[in-house]
Write an enzyme that holds these catalytic residues in place. Sequence first.
Site, PDB file in Angstrom:
ATOM      1  N   ILE A   1       0.759  -1.197  -0.007  1.00  0.00           N
ATOM      2  CA  ILE A   1      -0.015   0.102  -0.167  1.00  0.00           C
ATOM      3  C   ILE A   1       0.872   1.234  -0.058  1.00  0.00           C
ATOM      4  O   ILE A   1       1.892   0.948   0.428  1.00  0.00           O
ATOM      5  CB  ILE A   1      -0.895   0.106   1.253  1.00  0.00           C
ATOM      6  CG1 ILE A   1      -2.077   1.226   1.221  1.00  0.00           C
ATOM      7  CG2 ILE A   1      -0.271  -0.009   2.582  1.00  0.00           C
ATOM      8  CD1 ILE A   1      -3.016   1.144   2.095  1.00  0.00           C
ATOM      9  N   CYS A   2       0.334   2.203  -0.557  1.00  0.00           N
ATOM     10  CA  CYS A   2       0.897   3.754  -0.499  1.00  0.00           C
ATOM     11  C   CYS A   2       2.429   3.557  -1.275  1.00  0.00           C
ATOM     12  O   CYS A   2       2.378   3.171  -2.128  1.00  0.00           O
ATOM     13  CB  CYS A   2       0.964   4.031   0.921  1.00  0.00           C
ATOM     14  SG  CYS A   2       1.578   5.672   1.159  1.00  0.00           S
ATOM     15  N   GLY A   3       3.467   4.112  -0.552  1.00  0.00           N
ATOM     16  CA  GLY A   3       4.821   4.215  -0.874  1.00  0.00           C
ATOM     17  C   GLY A   3       5.510   2.737  -1.351  1.00  0.00           C
ATOM     18  O   GLY A   3       6.222   2.683  -2.253  1.00  0.00           O
TER      19      GLY A   3
END
Length: 197
Positions: free
Chosen positions: A102-104
């Site tokens: 998720i995300c970065g």
Amino acid sequence: MTSTTVHLAVYDTFADWETGHITAHLTQNGFTVRTVGPTTEPVTTMGGLRIRPDLALDELDPADSRMLILTGAHLWDTGDDLAPFAAKARAFLDAAVPVAAICGATAGIAREGLLDDRAHTSAVPFYLDATGYKGGEHYRDADAVTDGDLITAGPTEPVAFAREVFARLGVYEGEKLDAWYRLFHDSDASAYEILSP
């Protein structure tokens, strides 16, 4: 190690809010969550919490795990400190053990080439384009995407991310999975009755 062990990667600037639903509901449903860090030295999350990892990354064997979960962190975008976690994600996928990012962390696995030929999502397409990856045609504008053994989600979608993890691990299925998502994503109180034992 049991077959119900899930590994959660932890590192400095770890986005601690992105996996709260996952870890709480996994442990309530018979899974063990073990943290894995660069070493076993404590790390500090983005929220300022200190975590002492259960094991170091070089000790982690995909054969001992049901899934590797990678969260966002500032470090994904400021150098190569977390590149070994992306390389470990490759080892997991090569061993047919699921990975959730998720995300970065999606940018980290993009740099590793893991999104070049798999459907995926992230924050926005140009965030991943900046990594130089070759998977732009496989980008999906969705809260979370599962493609085989790989789950991806954008930074604002921890509940959708959890839903995909639960589906992949068989924690909740069908009507119960839908009810869980409606309760925690949409605040639909009527879903609670379906989840109650």
